[in-house]
Design a protein around this motif. Structure first.
Motif, PDB file in Angstrom:
ATOM      1  N   LEU A  52      36.139   8.668-117.330  1.00  0.00           N
ATOM      2  CA  LEU A  52      35.141   8.432-118.380  1.00  0.00           C
ATOM      3  C   LEU A  52      34.411   9.708-118.756  1.00  0.00           C
ATOM      4  N   ILE A  55      34.651  11.430-122.229  1.00  0.00           N
ATOM      5  CA  ILE A  55      33.876  11.090-123.439  1.00  0.00           C
ATOM      6  C   ILE A  55      32.871  12.196-123.727  1.00  0.00           C
ATOM      7  N   LEU A 105      27.121   9.247-134.988  1.00  0.00           N
ATOM      8  CA  LEU A 105      28.281   9.364-134.107  1.00  0.00           C
ATOM      9  C   LEU A 105      27.832   9.531-132.658  1.00  0.00           C
ATOM     10  N   LEU A 109      28.874   7.003-129.733  1.00  0.00           N
ATOM     11  CA  LEU A 109      29.611   7.473-128.562  1.00  0.00           C
ATOM     12  C   LEU A 109      28.792   7.287-127.292  1.00  0.00           C
ATOM     13  N   ILE A 112      29.261   3.804-126.259  1.00  0.00           N
ATOM     14  CA  ILE A 112      30.585   3.593-125.683  1.00  0.00           C
ATOM     15  C   ILE A 112      30.652   4.168-124.270  1.00  0.00           C
ATOM     16  N   PRO A 116      30.436   1.412-119.899  1.00  0.00           N
ATOM     17  CA  PRO A 116      31.149   1.417-118.620  1.00  0.00           C
ATOM     18  C   PRO A 116      30.401   2.134-117.493  1.00  0.00           C
ATOM     19  N   TRP A 118      26.828   2.782-117.234  1.00  0.00           N
ATOM     20  CA  TRP A 118      25.545   2.182-116.874  1.00  0.00           C
ATOM     21  C   TRP A 118      25.611   0.664-116.864  1.00  0.00           C
TER      22      TRP A 118
ATOM     23  N   PRO B   8      24.571  10.724-121.263  1.00  0.00           N
ATOM     24  CA  PRO B   8      24.118   9.934-120.123  1.00  0.00           C
ATOM     25  C   PRO B   8      24.175  10.791-118.870  1.00  0.00           C
ATOM     26  N   VAL B  17      31.203   1.823-110.751  1.00  0.00           N
ATOM     27  CA  VAL B  17      32.016   2.431-111.793  1.00  0.00           C
ATOM     28  C   VAL B  17      33.431   1.908-111.673  1.00  0.00           C
ATOM     29  N   PRO B  18      33.917   1.262-112.717  1.00  0.00           N
ATOM     30  CA  PRO B  18      35.284   0.760-112.652  1.00  0.00           C
ATOM     31  C   PRO B  18      36.281   1.921-112.631  1.00  0.00           C
ATOM     32  N   GLU B  19      37.427   1.654-112.049  1.00  0.00           N
ATOM     33  CA  GLU B  19      38.409   2.714-111.910  1.00  0.00           C
ATOM     34  C   GLU B  19      39.002   3.084-113.264  1.00  0.00           C
ATOM     35  N   ASN B  21      38.900   2.869-117.313  1.00  0.00           N
ATOM     36  CA  ASN B  21      38.100   2.566-118.490  1.00  0.00           C
ATOM     37  C   ASN B  21      38.780   3.130-119.715  1.00  0.00           C
ATOM     38  N   PHE B  24      37.540   2.366-123.193  1.00  0.00           N
ATOM     39  CA  PHE B  24      36.344   3.034-123.665  1.00  0.00           C
ATOM     40  C   PHE B  24      36.633   4.477-124.074  1.00  0.00           C
ATOM     41  N   ILE B  25      37.477   5.136-123.292  1.00  0.00           N
ATOM     42  CA  ILE B  25      37.799   6.527-123.618  1.00  0.00           C
ATOM     43  C   ILE B  25      38.522   6.584-124.955  1.00  0.00           C
ATOM     44  N   ALA B  27      38.439   4.378-127.302  1.00  0.00           N
ATOM     45  CA  ALA B  27      37.508   4.007-128.365  1.00  0.00           C
ATOM     46  C   ALA B  27      36.651   5.195-128.781  1.00  0.00           C
ATOM     47  N   ALA B  28      36.185   5.961-127.787  1.00  0.00           N
ATOM     48  CA  ALA B  28      35.315   7.096-128.107  1.00  0.00           C
ATOM     49  C   ALA B  28      36.040   8.104-128.990  1.00  0.00           C
ATOM     50  N   PHE B  29      37.273   8.442-128.598  1.00  0.00           N
ATOM     51  CA  PHE B  29      38.003   9.430-129.399  1.00  0.00           C
ATOM     52  C   PHE B  29      38.369   8.849-130.764  1.00  0.00           C
ATOM     53  N   VAL B  31      36.668   6.632-132.481  1.00  0.00           N
ATOM     54  CA  VAL B  31      35.471   6.632-133.322  1.00  0.00           C
ATOM     55  C   VAL B  31      35.221   8.029-133.874  1.00  0.00           C
ATOM     56  N   THR B  32      35.403   9.029-133.021  1.00  0.00           N
ATOM     57  CA  THR B  32      35.191  10.404-133.473  1.00  0.00           C
ATOM     58  C   THR B  32      36.110  10.753-134.642  1.00  0.00           C
ATOM     59  N   TRP B  33      37.384  10.399-134.476  1.00  0.00           N
ATOM     60  CA  TRP B  33      38.325  10.753-135.544  1.00  0.00           C
ATOM     61  C   TRP B  33      38.097   9.932-136.797  1.00  0.00           C
TER      62      TRP B  33
ATOM     63  N   TYR C 130      27.787  16.280-112.193  1.00  0.00           N
ATOM     64  CA  TYR C 130      29.159  16.042-112.612  1.00  0.00           C
ATOM     65  C   TYR C 130      30.037  16.930-111.752  1.00  0.00           C
ATOM     66  N   GLN C 140      35.506   7.198-104.977  1.00  0.00           N
ATOM     67  CA  GLN C 140      35.357   5.823-105.441  1.00  0.00           C
ATOM     68  C   GLN C 140      35.426   4.839-104.271  1.00  0.00           C
TER      69      GLN C 140
END
Lengths: 246, 65, 153, 228
Positions: A52, A55, A105, A109, A112, A116, A118, B8, B17-19, B21, B24-25, B27-29, B31-33, C130, C140
């Motif tokens: 993730l 992103i 945007l 983002l 999005i 996942p 938070w 964030p 945190v799910p393994e 996603n 979502f990744i 979707a993010a890209f 949306v950007t494009w 990070y 994990q």
């Protein structure tokens, strides 16, 4: 009124400038694809959020460039108030339009990314909240422009609104930060692994080039429209000596 | 400057945190494009409108000015 | 007339200086320095009756071995410590997943004369980093086993 | 032209606006009534639980002031626009910012009068007893009001002379009001709790910074707004 017509009359340098900006746009596009591919393929998953983290490569550059666009709005507005050239107002408007897109945007983002990691689409986090406020200020700025018909008045007013909005951004940020950090701890300062910094920078630069291209393109369109309007005005007032808008 | 970014920075631990996603990744890209291409189209439309406006102004003006 | 434009410039300069000064004050932490994010248990105890019944933020570590969790009634009791003092905290509802002994927490709620802090909101202080996992580290799974007591697969 | 002439002008504009407002009490009454109405609606929306009402009181008071006050600002220019009196006012020699300062004072008095009714009503409706630190509370209210009225008076100079002014003013004003809203509500809430966390001072200083910044900025750039 210092005429936009005169500027547009020098069409030849304008055309070469157009070519130069197109180069910038194409370079931005190519770099964006390259940087995204590079980032997605090479960077390792984050310890906490796994893949993730990627992103970040679209979200953060959008946020940075939104700030940059807002800075541009403020500077162009200030220059308009200083020199009174209508072109500066059109530049501010073009930057505001691109800035609104980028803040929108960034928010999308962020949501999005937030869902996942938070578990929620939205939180009253200081940066999120100040970005939302920034978005609303851009929107109000652009709506104000559509509500005012006279070009000069529109320029004066939106320059002032842009300037005051820029003054408010740091205060909003500080107030929201206190408001939230009083409740939720912000712990250590941001730390970023070196494997993430380079893709991030490349993406940011790519988006910045694209933004510059977009602003320049929009600005030139606005100049053209303004020129046409002035020509029409001149036509309407033909024969009345010294006829220009009040 | 970095403190101005809206990302964030915190992973509230309420949420495991799910393994995976990927949705979502992607979707993010996407949306950007979508934004990049969408705004590109908007730019072109604005340019076409501006050019049409200049044309009509020129023809209306004729040899006048 | 010239004095008029002169005064206009004067107004501009004065306004600019005032705005810049105010921002400098805001940014350079003239205000933030004495902003209190939370009270430590020692500070809260010291306040005594003044703090009773008021909404306050209490921060510290979860005292090791102090957590009593009743899964049936979603009743959580633990002590927050700052090394010197401890305060008993009572909270309703499931705790955050990372809640455990020795974790830094901030609780918002009311402290009463009964010496129990009634928490309305319980938050974890979590570092924001990070990082790629170190070789051999499988975060994990580690994370899961710590929180849920699940077996790492 | 001297600073003293400017001050005379400020006073003249303020007195003129207040006199006009006094002659037609309808505006003040309507706006005050709206503020009280907003409080009532908050009461219904929050439900009858005394505890939650008390906790939401400061927020409700400020939103009531914001929603009712925003109606007053457009009015303050409307009187002149209807009578065509803005141009003659601009023709008088002297600096433009004194017009703004005069209108600002008049609007401050107006919103202050609205608060004089709305706040006591809110205290009764939301079961809040008069706090020990009432002087500090008054200070917070005053600082918040100054910030609100400064920007309200400023933006109304534009919105009142544009299309769809009813929409435009809140659209411009409310995003700018976020620091005021946060600062005033947090400081008031903290003071109501006896300022145990000692954070009211920081919020008050933030309100002060906000007021200083926007008073200075609005006074400086007002002429750009009013001249076109």
């Amino acid at each position: 009124m210092e005429s936009v017509v005169n500027r547009a009359a020098t069409a030849a340098p304008m055309a070469s400038r157009e070519v130069r900006w197109t180069t910038v746009g194409v370079a931005g596009l190519v770099l964006l694809v390259a940087a995204q591919v590079y980032g997605v393929l090479t960077s390792p998953p984050d310890r906490d959020m796994g893949h993730l983290q990627k992103i970040m490569y679209v979200h953060v550059p959008a946020a940075w460039n939104a700030m940059l666009a807002f800075l541009l709005v403020a500077l162009a507005s200030l220059r308009y108030l200083w020199k009174g050239r209508l072109a500066d107002d059109l530049l501010a408007a073009s930057a505001a339009e691109v800035g609104m897109l980028l803040t929108g945007l960034t928010l999308a983002l962020g949501m999005i990314w937030g869902k996942p990691t938070w578990g929620i689409w939205w939180t009253w986090e200081p940066r999120l909240t100040s970005t939302a406020v920034l978005f609303f200020m851009f929107v109000a700025y652009l709506i104000l422009r559509t509500f005012v018909d006279d070009a000069e008045r529109r320029a004066q007013w939106s320059a002032v609104v842009g300037l005051l909005g820029a003054l408010n951004v740091p205060i909003v940020y500080m107030s929201v930060r206190w408001w939230r950090t009083l409740h939720q701890m912000q712990s250590s300062p941001m730390t970023l692994d070196s494997s993430y910094t380079w893709p991030l920078r490349a993406n940011a630069v790519a988006l910045m080039l694209l933004m510059a291209y977009a602003v320049a393109h929009r600005y030139r369109s606005a100049l053209m429209t303004q020129t046409a309007d002035e020509l029409m005005d001149r036509l309407a007032l033909k024969g009345t000596p010294g006829g220009s808008r009040a | 400057m970095s403190s101005w970014i809206a990302w964030p920075s915190r992973v509230p631990p309420e949420v495991p945190v799910p393994e995976y996603n990927n949705a979502f990744i992607i979707a993010a890209f996407a949306v950007t494009w979508l934004a990049v291409i969408g705004y590109g189209l908007h730019l072109r439309r604005a340019r076409q409108a501006a050019e049409a406006r200049v044309q009509s102004a020129r023809s209306a003006l004729g040899g006048g000015a | 007339m010239s004095s008029d434009t002169g005064r206009r410039t004067a107004v501009f300069v004065i306004a600019g200086v005032i705005v810049a000064g105010a921002f400098a004050y805001l940014m350079l932490g003239g205000i933030e320095d004495n902003l209190e994010y939370f009270k430590t248990p020692a500070e809260l105890t010291q306040l005594g009756p003044e703090a009773y019944g008021k909404t306050v933020r209490l921060g510290g570590q979860v005292a090791p071995g102090s957590v009593k969790w009743d899964a049936a009634s979603l009743d959580l009791r633990f002590r927050v410590t700052d090394g010197a003092q401890e305060i008993e905290v009572h909270s309703k509802g499931a705790p955050p997943q990372m809640f455990r002994d020795g974790m830094g927490v901030v609780v918002i709620g009311r402290y009463g004369a009964g010496k129990v802090f009634e928490s309305k909101e319980l938050m974890i202080r979590h570092s924001e980093e990070y990082r790629a996992p170190k070789p051999g580290e499988r975060p994990q799974e580690m994370y899961r086993s710590l929180i849920k007591g699940e077996k790492a697969s | 032209m001297s600073w003293r002439d400017d001050w005379r002008r400020v006073r003249a504009v303020a007195l003129k606006d207040l006199t006009a407002e006094r002659r037609s009490k309808s505006g003040l009454n309507a706006v005050t009534f709206l503020g009280v109405l907003v409080l009532m609606l908050f009461g219904f929306a929050l439900g009858p639980d005394t505890e939650s009402l008390r906790e939401a009181a400061t927020g409700a008071i400020w939103l009531a002031i914001l929603f009712s006050g925003v109606l007053a600002f457009n009015r303050s220019y409307q009187l002149e626009l209807d009578g065509g009196a803005l141009e003659p006012l601009l023709l008088y020699p002297g600096s433009r910012w004194s017009i703004f300062a005069g209108k600002l004072l008049a609007n401050l008095a107006f919103v202050g009068l609205v608060e004089l009714i709305v706040i006591p009503v809110a205290l009764v409706l939301f079961h809040v007893s008069i706090p020990d630190a009432w002087a500090a509370q008054l200070g917070v209210t005053l600082l918040g009001t100054i910030g609100f009225v400064t920007l309200g008076t400023f933006y109304a100079a534009m919105s009142s002379r544009s299309r769809s002014r009813e929409v435009l003013l809140p659209l411009l004003l409310f995003p700018m009001m976020i620091p005021v809203l946060l600062g005033a509500v947090e400081a008031s809430t903290s003071l109501l709790e006896g300022n145990v966390m000692r954070d009211a001072g920081a919020w008050i200083r933030m309100l002060l910074v906000y007021d200083v910044v926007f008073l200075a900025a609005a006074l400086a750039v007002f002429e750009f707004v009013i001249e076109v």
